[in-house]
Design a protein around this motif. Structure first.
Motif, PDB file in Angstrom:
ATOM      1  N   SER A  84       0.841  -1.325  -0.074  1.00  0.00           N
ATOM      2  CA  SER A  84       0.159  -0.165  -0.081  1.00  0.00           C
ATOM      3  C   SER A  84       0.948   1.341   0.145  1.00  0.00           C
ATOM      4  CB  SER A  84      -1.133   0.042   1.181  1.00  0.00           C
ATOM      5  OG  SER A  84      -1.954  -1.030   0.858  1.00  0.00           O
TER       6      SER A  84
ATOM      7  N   LYS B 111      -7.897  -7.287   0.321  1.00  0.00           N
ATOM      8  CA  LYS B 111      -8.311  -8.226  -0.844  1.00  0.00           C
ATOM      9  C   LYS B 111      -7.142  -8.930  -1.145  1.00  0.00           C
ATOM     10  CE  LYS B 111     -11.954  -8.115  -2.353  1.00  0.00           C
ATOM     11  NZ  LYS B 111     -13.208  -9.055  -2.167  1.00  0.00           N
ATOM     12  N   VAL B 112      -5.997  -8.433  -0.884  1.00  0.00           N
ATOM     13  CA  VAL B 112      -4.604  -9.310  -1.372  1.00  0.00           C
ATOM     14  C   VAL B 112      -4.210 -10.020  -0.085  1.00  0.00           C
ATOM     15  CG1 VAL B 112      -2.236  -8.985  -2.145  1.00  0.00           C
ATOM     16  CG2 VAL B 112      -4.268  -7.507  -3.022  1.00  0.00           C
TER      17      VAL B 112
ATOM     18  N   ASP C 192     -14.107  -1.246   0.560  1.00  0.00           N
ATOM     19  CA  ASP C 192     -13.570  -1.050  -0.930  1.00  0.00           C
ATOM     20  C   ASP C 192     -12.822  -1.927  -1.399  1.00  0.00           C
ATOM     21  OD1 ASP C 192     -15.021   1.437  -1.748  1.00  0.00           O
ATOM     22  OD2 ASP C 192     -13.750   2.421  -0.149  1.00  0.00           O
ATOM     23  N   ASP C 193     -12.951  -2.412  -2.702  1.00  0.00           N
ATOM     24  CA  ASP C 193     -12.247  -3.611  -3.316  1.00  0.00           C
ATOM     25  C   ASP C 193     -10.917  -3.029  -3.905  1.00  0.00           C
ATOM     26  OD1 ASP C 193     -14.092  -5.298  -2.108  1.00  0.00           O
ATOM     27  OD2 ASP C 193     -14.907  -5.868  -3.994  1.00  0.00           O
ATOM     28  N   TYR C 194     -11.138  -1.707  -4.350  1.00  0.00           N
ATOM     29  CA  TYR C 194     -10.020  -1.106  -5.292  1.00  0.00           C
ATOM     30  C   TYR C 194      -9.701   0.154  -4.559  1.00  0.00           C
ATOM     31  CZ  TYR C 194     -10.748  -4.684  -8.836  1.00  0.00           C
ATOM     32  OH  TYR C 194     -10.673  -6.045  -9.301  1.00  0.00           O
ATOM     33  N   ARG C 195      -8.444   0.442  -5.038  1.00  0.00           N
ATOM     34  CA  ARG C 195      -7.825   1.789  -4.467  1.00  0.00           C
ATOM     35  C   ARG C 195      -6.645   2.087  -5.356  1.00  0.00           C
ATOM     36  NH1 ARG C 195      -8.267   5.909  -1.010  1.00  0.00           N
ATOM     37  NH2 ARG C 195      -9.254   4.582   0.589  1.00  0.00           N
TER      38      ARG C 195
ATOM     39  N   ASP D 250     -10.604   1.037   4.032  1.00  0.00           N
ATOM     40  CA  ASP D 250     -11.020   0.232   3.022  1.00  0.00           C
ATOM     41  C   ASP D 250     -11.516  -0.980   3.467  1.00  0.00           C
ATOM     42  OD1 ASP D 250     -10.437   2.129   0.862  1.00  0.00           O
ATOM     43  OD2 ASP D 250      -8.417   1.259   0.509  1.00  0.00           O
TER      44      ASP D 250
ATOM     45  N   LYS E 147      -5.781  -0.551  -7.961  1.00  0.00           N
ATOM     46  CA  LYS E 147      -5.093  -1.867  -7.515  1.00  0.00           C
ATOM     47  C   LYS E 147      -6.223  -2.546  -6.312  1.00  0.00           C
ATOM     48  CE  LYS E 147      -0.889  -2.387  -6.648  1.00  0.00           C
ATOM     49  NZ  LYS E 147       0.691  -1.970  -6.110  1.00  0.00           N
ATOM     50  N   LEU E 148      -6.178  -3.781  -6.150  1.00  0.00           N
ATOM     51  CA  LEU E 148      -7.017  -4.459  -5.128  1.00  0.00           C
ATOM     52  C   LEU E 148      -6.466  -3.816  -3.750  1.00  0.00           C
ATOM     53  CD1 LEU E 148      -7.172  -8.183  -6.064  1.00  0.00           C
ATOM     54  CD2 LEU E 148      -8.990  -6.526  -5.938  1.00  0.00           C
ATOM     55  N   THR E 149      -7.493  -3.554  -3.031  1.00  0.00           N
ATOM     56  CA  THR E 149      -7.110  -3.066  -1.490  1.00  0.00           C
ATOM     57  C   THR E 149      -6.400  -4.071  -0.849  1.00  0.00           C
ATOM     58  OG1 THR E 149      -9.557  -3.557  -1.056  1.00  0.00           O
ATOM     59  CG2 THR E 149      -8.971  -1.091  -1.432  1.00  0.00           C
TER      60      THR E 149
ATOM     61  N   LYS F 121     -10.627   3.926  -9.685  1.00  0.00           N
ATOM     62  CA  LYS F 121     -11.924   3.204  -8.777  1.00  0.00           C
ATOM     63  C   LYS F 121     -13.216   3.329  -9.774  1.00  0.00           C
ATOM     64  CE  LYS F 121     -12.232   6.870  -5.694  1.00  0.00           C
ATOM     65  NZ  LYS F 121     -12.131   7.542  -4.479  1.00  0.00           N
TER      66      LYS F 121
END
Lengths: 273, 273
Positions: B15, B79-80, B68-71, B61, B74-76, B213
């Motif tokens: 991140s 999520k990763v 939220d799934d995206y930021r 997120d 990219k995947l948040t 996003k």
């Protein structure tokens, strides 16, 4: 700058004032006392470390972590205030802890060099290399067999590092020599280890009403514990041995009156909660 | 002290190095430059504030928060790396940020009084009275109608406080007078407000590929936004007005060369992401 939103304040206070042994602040103050230092100036640091400890408990208890419903006989923070509030209350406690150290140290007119070292070590012992790293290892350990060495390494970070930090903070404030700082650190790590062994033992033979959480929960969760790895009797023997070793670390220094520190070690050996 | 567990380090870096505008560190450095100060000594603080900002995004997120799934395309983090890791990576970034400030300031031999003020303000602007408080208000706001005043109050904490802190940190490091410190603070709050209005506008008219996003996600979530409360045209007018007001705050001081700061304001007005 505005005030703290009432519900956030309530969530922060709920866990901070939920009781507990206050072991870390007691260690800060006892170390200062053992060195003949000024305990009043140490109070903001004692409080700050309890705030860091409390934040770590709130986050550890979250559903995505250890998923615990009870702590110290009360519902855990997220069970009362929701997951989002528990995360934010923890974030706020951690943040405010550093502010309290900077503010308290400035007001007590502490030597800035010492104050900055304490803040810097706070991040090191509580952060990615220390306590947070220990929680990560603990999560990883849940997925497989853990050896005694791994278990001690996890506890060293998860519990030991913040105890070491408590004692080191007291040592800096009390003006310890480098040699005594080192011995006090060893004392704290052994104390943390003994603390954890006792915790595991109490989870097997403790009184649920007294310890404030369900007995046998470690076994139910297949958590690696000392009784599971060593058996109950050997765990008890190790507890006594490590406690005695801890006490020896703080003996024999002219600058250090170890009575209170030894008293804490004895108290932890005998505790039933 | 041990190293950082590899997976924790990866989650922190994921991140922190995910790109973004780096607006807060840029503000720190531009403010130091505007005052004719030494930018190198400011680097640890610029990095620390970006770490605080990144931790807040990771936690915001989370499923129990904004989910939220995206930021930034990219995947948040969760999520990763999973929810537990995202919480701990955020905790670690926040903790290390304070350590970096103490360490960096000590190494740069900054005046301790200034350094401690910066650390103390960090806790105030990022903590329960500041950024974390703003996220709490934002969560509460999701449950009902929000007025324009409430929306500005939320943004003032959630976005404005960390921008104000960035600029104030640069001001302390650059040796600003109290009067200029105050004007720079006003500049930062207006900049934060303009930033948020532009964010809301881009969520309506932006290009999903560019902003990284989904467009229209605010409306879908029934989030209070400037376009929803004021309409799109009035929001655009307000954006220009607040940006111009921001720029006026930093004009006319002999000790301050406002060119870079004004450039940042103009850049934010024109940004498409």
């Amino acid at each position: 700058m505005q005030g703290i939103p009432p519900l956030l304040k309530e969530a922060m206070r709920y866990s901070l004032l939920a009781g507990g042994k206050r072991l870390r602040p007691v260690l800060v103050l006892a170390t200062v006392e053992a060195l003949g230092g000024e305990e009043t100036a140490a109070l903001p640091f004692a409080c700050a470390i309890e705030m860091i400890h409390t934040y770590s408990l709130i986050h550890d208890d979250l559903p995505s972590m250890d998923d615990d419903d009870y702590r110290r006989g009360k519902l855990t923070n997220h069970k009362v205030f929701s997951e989002a509030y528990a995360i934010l209350a923890g974030d706020a406690l951690l943040t405010e802890a550093f502010g309290l150290m900077a503010k308290g140290g400035k007001e007590a007119a502490l030597a800035p060099e010492i104050l900055l070292t304490i803040i810097e070590e706070g991040a090191r012992f509580a952060g990615a290399r220390g306590m947070v790293g220990g929680q990560v290892d603990d999560l990883l350990g849940e997925n497989g067999a853990v050896s005694l060495e791994q278990l001690e390494s996890i506890h060293r970070r998860k519990t030991g590092d913040l105890m070491a930090y408590s004692v080191r903070t007291g040592a800096y404030l009390g003006g310890a020599s480098p040699e005594v700082l080192e011995s006090l650190t060893r004392f704290a790590y052994d104390l943390g280890l003994a603390f954890q062994i006792q915790d595991d033992i109490l989870d097997v033979i403790g009184d649920q009403q007294v310890i404030g959480k369900p007995v046998g929960s470690d076994e139910e969760k297949h958590k690696a514990t000392y009784p599971a790895l060593l058996g109950l009797e050997e765990s008890k023997r190790k507890l006594t041995e490590i406690t005695n070793r801890a006490k020896r670390h703080v003996e024999g220094y002219e600058e250090l009156n170890p009575a209170s520190l030894m008293g804490i070690a004895d108290y932890l050996l005998q505790r039933d909660r």
